[in-house]
Scaffold this motif. Structure first.
Motif, PDB file in Angstrom:
ATOM      1  N   THR A   1      -1.496   3.503  12.904  1.00  0.00           N
ATOM      2  CA  THR A   1      -0.554   2.994  14.050  1.00  0.00           C
ATOM      3  C   THR A   1       0.015   4.177  14.886  1.00  0.00           C
ATOM      4  O   THR A   1       0.390   5.072  14.471  1.00  0.00           O
ATOM      5  CB  THR A   1       0.849   2.263  13.557  1.00  0.00           C
ATOM      6  N   ARG A   2       0.060   4.136  16.191  1.00  0.00           N
ATOM      7  CA  ARG A   2       0.482   5.067  17.093  1.00  0.00           C
ATOM      8  C   ARG A   2       1.750   4.526  17.798  1.00  0.00           C
ATOM      9  O   ARG A   2       1.850   3.470  18.334  1.00  0.00           O
ATOM     10  CB  ARG A   2      -0.446   5.253  18.279  1.00  0.00           C
ATOM     11  N   TRP A   3       2.881   4.909  17.161  1.00  0.00           N
ATOM     12  CA  TRP A   3       4.247   4.696  17.567  1.00  0.00           C
ATOM     13  C   TRP A   3       4.695   5.314  18.692  1.00  0.00           C
ATOM     14  O   TRP A   3       4.407   6.735  19.283  1.00  0.00           O
ATOM     15  CB  TRP A   3       5.142   4.814  16.519  1.00  0.00           C
TER      16      TRP A   3
ATOM     17  N   ASN B   1       2.589   9.012  14.693  1.00  0.00           N
ATOM     18  CA  ASN B   1       1.074   8.992  13.837  1.00  0.00           C
ATOM     19  C   ASN B   1       1.465   8.394  12.610  1.00  0.00           C
ATOM     20  O   ASN B   1       2.077   9.083  11.737  1.00  0.00           O
ATOM     21  CB  ASN B   1       0.294  10.074  14.004  1.00  0.00           C
ATOM     22  N   GLN B   2       1.051   7.289  12.393  1.00  0.00           N
ATOM     23  CA  GLN B   2       1.159   6.720  10.696  1.00  0.00           C
ATOM     24  C   GLN B   2      -0.205   6.029  10.428  1.00  0.00           C
ATOM     25  O   GLN B   2      -0.871   5.524  11.110  1.00  0.00           O
ATOM     26  CB  GLN B   2       2.197   5.351  10.931  1.00  0.00           C
ATOM     27  N   ALA B   3      -0.532   6.466   9.234  1.00  0.00           N
ATOM     28  CA  ALA B   3      -1.986   6.232   8.611  1.00  0.00           C
ATOM     29  C   ALA B   3      -1.463   5.725   7.112  1.00  0.00           C
ATOM     30  O   ALA B   3      -0.582   6.399   6.408  1.00  0.00           O
ATOM     31  CB  ALA B   3      -2.724   7.289   8.578  1.00  0.00           C
TER      32      ALA B   3
ATOM     33  N   GLY C   1       0.861  -1.279   0.092  1.00  0.00           N
ATOM     34  CA  GLY C   1      -0.027   0.066  -0.152  1.00  0.00           C
ATOM     35  C   GLY C   1       0.693   1.324  -0.019  1.00  0.00           C
ATOM     36  O   GLY C   1       2.095   1.136  -0.288  1.00  0.00           O
ATOM     37  N   VAL C   2       0.108   2.360   0.194  1.00  0.00           N
ATOM     38  CA  VAL C   2       0.916   3.660   0.195  1.00  0.00           C
ATOM     39  C   VAL C   2       0.660   4.314   1.574  1.00  0.00           C
ATOM     40  O   VAL C   2      -0.525   4.081   2.239  1.00  0.00           O
ATOM     41  CB  VAL C   2       0.315   4.457  -0.687  1.00  0.00           C
ATOM     42  N   PRO C   3       1.475   5.313   2.102  1.00  0.00           N
ATOM     43  CA  PRO C   3       1.263   6.014   3.552  1.00  0.00           C
ATOM     44  C   PRO C   3       0.581   7.101   3.282  1.00  0.00           C
ATOM     45  O   PRO C   3       0.709   7.643   2.038  1.00  0.00           O
ATOM     46  CB  PRO C   3       2.680   6.295   3.710  1.00  0.00           C
ATOM     47  N   PHE C   4      -0.320   7.585   4.177  1.00  0.00           N
ATOM     48  CA  PHE C   4      -0.738   8.983   4.059  1.00  0.00           C
ATOM     49  C   PHE C   4       0.042  10.057   4.966  1.00  0.00           C
ATOM     50  O   PHE C   4      -0.100  11.153   4.926  1.00  0.00           O
ATOM     51  CB  PHE C   4      -2.136   8.732   4.853  1.00  0.00           C
ATOM     52  N   THR C   5       0.960   9.519   5.685  1.00  0.00           N
ATOM     53  CA  THR C   5       1.779  10.374   6.629  1.00  0.00           C
ATOM     54  C   THR C   5       3.153  10.381   6.633  1.00  0.00           C
ATOM     55  O   THR C   5       3.686   9.419   6.142  1.00  0.00           O
ATOM     56  CB  THR C   5       1.279  10.165   8.095  1.00  0.00           C
ATOM     57  N   ASP C   6       3.897  11.432   6.773  1.00  0.00           N
ATOM     58  CA  ASP C   6       5.480  11.533   6.757  1.00  0.00           C
ATOM     59  C   ASP C   6       5.904  10.482   7.761  1.00  0.00           C
ATOM     60  O   ASP C   6       5.407  10.206   8.854  1.00  0.00           O
ATOM     61  CB  ASP C   6       5.785  12.887   7.054  1.00  0.00           C
ATOM     62  N   ALA C   7       7.003  10.015   7.348  1.00  0.00           N
ATOM     63  CA  ALA C   7       7.851   9.162   8.438  1.00  0.00           C
ATOM     64  C   ALA C   7       8.567   9.786   9.407  1.00  0.00           C
ATOM     65  O   ALA C   7       8.772   9.084  10.686  1.00  0.00           O
ATOM     66  CB  ALA C   7       9.002   8.229   7.651  1.00  0.00           C
ATOM     67  N   PHE C   8       8.595  11.189   9.609  1.00  0.00           N
ATOM     68  CA  PHE C   8       9.330  11.895  10.569  1.00  0.00           C
ATOM     69  C   PHE C   8       8.557  13.098  11.172  1.00  0.00           C
ATOM     70  O   PHE C   8       7.712  13.732  10.356  1.00  0.00           O
ATOM     71  CB  PHE C   8      10.804  12.389  10.052  1.00  0.00           C
ATOM     72  N   ASP C   9       8.740  13.412  12.215  1.00  0.00           N
ATOM     73  CA  ASP C   9       8.361  14.677  12.964  1.00  0.00           C
ATOM     74  C   ASP C   9       9.429  15.479  13.328  1.00  0.00           C
ATOM     75  O   ASP C   9      10.607  15.106  13.486  1.00  0.00           O
ATOM     76  CB  ASP C   9       7.615  14.389  14.184  1.00  0.00           C
TER      77      ASP C   9
END
Length: 200
Positions: free
Chosen positions: A171-173, A190-192, A30-38
């Motif tokens: 996913t809440r890391w 936060n990962q969607a 699939g594909v991510p909706f959010t960035d990997a980094f804050d």
């Protein structure tokens, strides 16, 4: 979280011999909706996340009575980030290992489902690639490990010889610092993402 993980593993090992005919293998991507980094608040240079737009890996899905099920994935993705004004990029790879308890609604060809569980994440190969003080080179950093909670939902379609299951997963890391500086780079909490599974 460790207790929940041990409980899910115990249930999986206990029921596999009994329900082996309901064990399905496949692939999920699939594909991510959010960035990997804050980026932590600070006065340092801007950091741009350049996560590769894909997630892919094998999956195992075990169907249990009463609409219950257990799913395990091993999902791979690449990531990269860069600092504005600097000729240095940082890149690496991520492996995620979600273990989920699923609840499917009744149905024959189409079955909505919800899922919840835990996930373990290994951020590896973190390195800075580019020039520092005019000298090209690669600087490696440590591997990072973290855990998180997972929630998801989707619809399972059954067609001849394959089951297709598109879903939205969150996913809440646990927070993890990747790089310190004037503006700290943190692995995103936060990962969607949108995922589609194919099992046989």
């Amino acid at each position: 979280m460790k207790i929940l993980m041990k409980l899910l593993l115990f249930v999986l090992l206990a029921v596999v011999p009994v329900f082996s005919q309901s064990l399905h293998f496949g692939i999920k991507g699939g594909v991510p909706f959010t960035d990997a980094f804050d980026i932590a608040v600070g006065s340092g240079p801007n950091v741009t996340s350049e996560t590769q737009p894909f997630t892919v890996g094998p999956m195992v899905d075990l169907e249990l009575p009463f609409g219950l099920g257990i799913e395990f994935n091993a999902l791979y993705k690449r990531f990269e980030y860069s600092r504005a004004g600097l000729s240095v990029n940082s890149e690496g790879s991520s492996w995620e290992f979600p273990l989920l308890l699923k609840l499917r609604s009744p149905g024959i060809l189409i079955r909505p489902y919800a899922a919840a569980g835990v996930s373990f994440n290994r951020l590896a190969g973190l390195a800075r690639v580019g020039e520092v003080a005019g000298i090209p080179g690669v600087t490696a950093s440590d591997t990072k490990l973290r855990t998180g909670f997972v929630l998801g939902g989707g619809i399972e379609f059954r067609v001849p010889f394959v089951r297709i299951s598109p879903e939205i997963r969150y996913t809440r890391w646990r927070s993890e610092t990747i790089e310190n500086g004037l503006s700290a780079v943190l692995a995103g909490q936060n990962q969607a993402e949108f995922l589609v599974g194919f099992t046989f």
